[in-house]
Scaffold this motif. Structure first.
Motif, mmCIF file in Angstrom:
data_model
loop_
_atom_site.group_PDB
_atom_site.id
_atom_site.type_symbol
_atom_site.label_atom_id
_atom_site.label_comp_id
_atom_site.label_asym_id
_atom_site.label_seq_id
_atom_site.Cartn_x
_atom_site.Cartn_y
_atom_site.Cartn_z
ATOM 1 N N ASP A 36 73.771 107.002 33.009
ATOM 2 C CA ASP A 36 73.706 107.772 31.764
ATOM 3 C C ASP A 36 74.408 109.111 31.992
ATOM 4 O O ASP A 36 74.115 109.816 32.959
ATOM 5 C CB ASP A 36 72.243 108.003 31.384
ATOM 6 C CG ASP A 36 72.081 108.856 30.145
ATOM 7 O OD1 ASP A 36 71.621 108.325 29.131
ATOM 8 O OD2 ASP A 36 72.390 110.074 30.191
ATOM 9 N N SER B 174 75.052 112.684 29.982
ATOM 10 C CA SER B 174 74.530 113.398 28.820
ATOM 11 C C SER B 174 75.137 114.793 28.707
ATOM 12 O O SER B 174 75.531 115.397 29.712
ATOM 13 C CB SER B 174 73.002 113.530 28.916
ATOM 14 O OG SER B 174 72.390 112.268 28.978
ATOM 15 N N TYR C 142 69.204 104.988 33.629
ATOM 16 C CA TYR C 142 68.219 104.411 32.714
ATOM 17 C C TYR C 142 67.917 102.988 33.154
ATOM 18 O O TYR C 142 68.676 102.365 33.905
ATOM 19 C CB TYR C 142 68.734 104.423 31.271
ATOM 20 C CG TYR C 142 69.841 103.412 31.017
ATOM 21 C CD1 TYR C 142 69.552 102.142 30.523
ATOM 22 C CD2 TYR C 142 71.166 103.714 31.305
ATOM 23 C CE1 TYR C 142 70.556 101.215 30.305
ATOM 24 C CE2 TYR C 142 72.172 102.800 31.088
ATOM 25 C CZ TYR C 142 71.869 101.560 30.582
ATOM 26 O OH TYR C 142 72.869 100.635 30.392
ATOM 27 N N ALA D 282 64.574 106.767 30.873
ATOM 28 C CA ALA D 282 65.841 107.430 31.193
ATOM 29 C C ALA D 282 65.566 108.769 31.866
ATOM 30 O O ALA D 282 64.681 109.526 31.433
ATOM 31 C CB ALA D 282 66.682 107.640 29.939
ATOM 32 N N GLN E 157 67.754 111.969 32.470
ATOM 33 C CA GLN E 157 69.026 112.508 32.007
ATOM 34 C C GLN E 157 69.221 113.945 32.490
ATOM 35 O O GLN E 157 68.260 114.689 32.680
ATOM 36 C CB GLN E 157 69.086 112.454 30.474
ATOM 37 C CG GLN E 157 69.001 111.037 29.926
ATOM 38 C CD GLN E 157 68.864 110.994 28.427
ATOM 39 O OE1 GLN E 157 67.921 111.537 27.862
ATOM 40 N NE2 GLN E 157 69.805 110.338 27.758
ATOM 41 N N SER F 207 74.744 111.219 24.511
ATOM 42 C CA SER F 207 74.880 110.588 25.827
ATOM 43 C C SER F 207 75.668 109.286 25.712
ATOM 44 O O SER F 207 75.745 108.677 24.643
ATOM 45 C CB SER F 207 73.508 110.306 26.453
ATOM 46 O OG SER F 207 72.847 109.247 25.783
ATOM 47 N N GLN G 217 75.855 105.592 27.789
ATOM 48 C CA GLN G 217 75.182 104.744 28.774
ATOM 49 C C GLN G 217 76.019 103.494 29.040
ATOM 50 O O GLN G 217 76.464 102.841 28.105
ATOM 51 C CB GLN G 217 73.797 104.346 28.283
ATOM 52 C CG GLN G 217 72.852 105.525 28.136
ATOM 53 C CD GLN G 217 71.501 105.137 27.566
ATOM 54 O OE1 GLN G 217 71.392 104.183 26.794
ATOM 55 N NE2 GLN G 217 70.458 105.865 27.934
#
Length: 215
Positions: free
Chosen positions: A31, A33, A55, A79, A81, A206, A208
């Motif tokens: 992930d 972000s 995640y 998750a 982040q 974000s 993923q």
């Protein structure tokens, strides 16, 4: 005879499951972000960069009528982040660098349209339960020397507990139940509300990318 009966039972069970409109799966991946900083009369040189996290979790896929190209999917994901921000004060020039982490449980719900049997486009919404958040702050070019400290955003009541979001992505099935998944997420509402502090965050987004298996 018993062995034959067990084999027949397992075969029938698998056949029944294979025809079921419900399929379970798992997925996990990376992930990245980002959260921007809003313009403010007290600060300048605002910058924001992506932080790398991860995640993972499970999913339930719901098939439509036979022959339909549409399927539904609901997920439960954990998750971790990260995002990075920096700025400098106008009145008392010194640089501030902030590295923030957010732990959350996400429940995305999406509709999948299969362009071809192995490729789908996915759109939907999500609900996010923010569990914890910390920020590591470093101040440099300060007249009294460089300093650093850490704050717990949840304890200070900066962390927004619940957020909703929107998502869009694609899924490609590599072989049988194995798939690659890529998704863009946008989170409504500020993940951190600094209240009376000078820093004012924008909304979070974000990307993923990961692997999964559908049973």
């Amino acid at each position: 005879m018993k062995k034959l009966a067990i084999v027949l039972l397992l075969t029938c069970s698998y056949s029944t499951y294979a025809r079921s409109p419900l399929r379970l799966g798992i997925k996990a991946g990376a992930d990245v972000s980002r959260v921007g900083i809003a313009d403010d009369i007290y600060v300048n040189n605002e910058n924001a960069s992506f932080g790398l996290g991860f995640y993972g979790g499970g999913l339930l896929e719901i098939s439509g009528p036979a022959g339909s190209k549409f399927k539904g999917q609901i997920e439960a994901l954990f998750a971790q982040q990260y995002f990075n921000n920096g700025y400098s004060y106008i009145i008392n020039p010194n640089d501030i660098d902030i590295k923030t982490s957010v732990s959350r449980i996400s429940v995305p719900v999406s509709v999948k349209y299969f362009i071809i049997p192995s490729l789908s486009i996915n759109v939907g919404g999500s609900v996010h339960f923010n569990l914890a958040s910390k920020s590591a702050i470093k101040r440099s070019k300060f007249i009294m020397g460089d300093t650093s400290w850490e704050i717990n955003n949840k304890e200070r009541d900066f962390l927004q507990t619940i957020q909703v979001g929107a998502l869009a992505g694609v899924t490609y099935y590599i072989y049988k139940g194995f798939f690659i998944d890529a998704r863009y997420n946008y989170y409504f509402g500020k993940v951190l509300d600094m209240k009376n502090a000078l820093l004012n965050y924008k909304n979070m987004s974000s990307i993923q990318v990961g692997l999964g298996y559908k049973f």
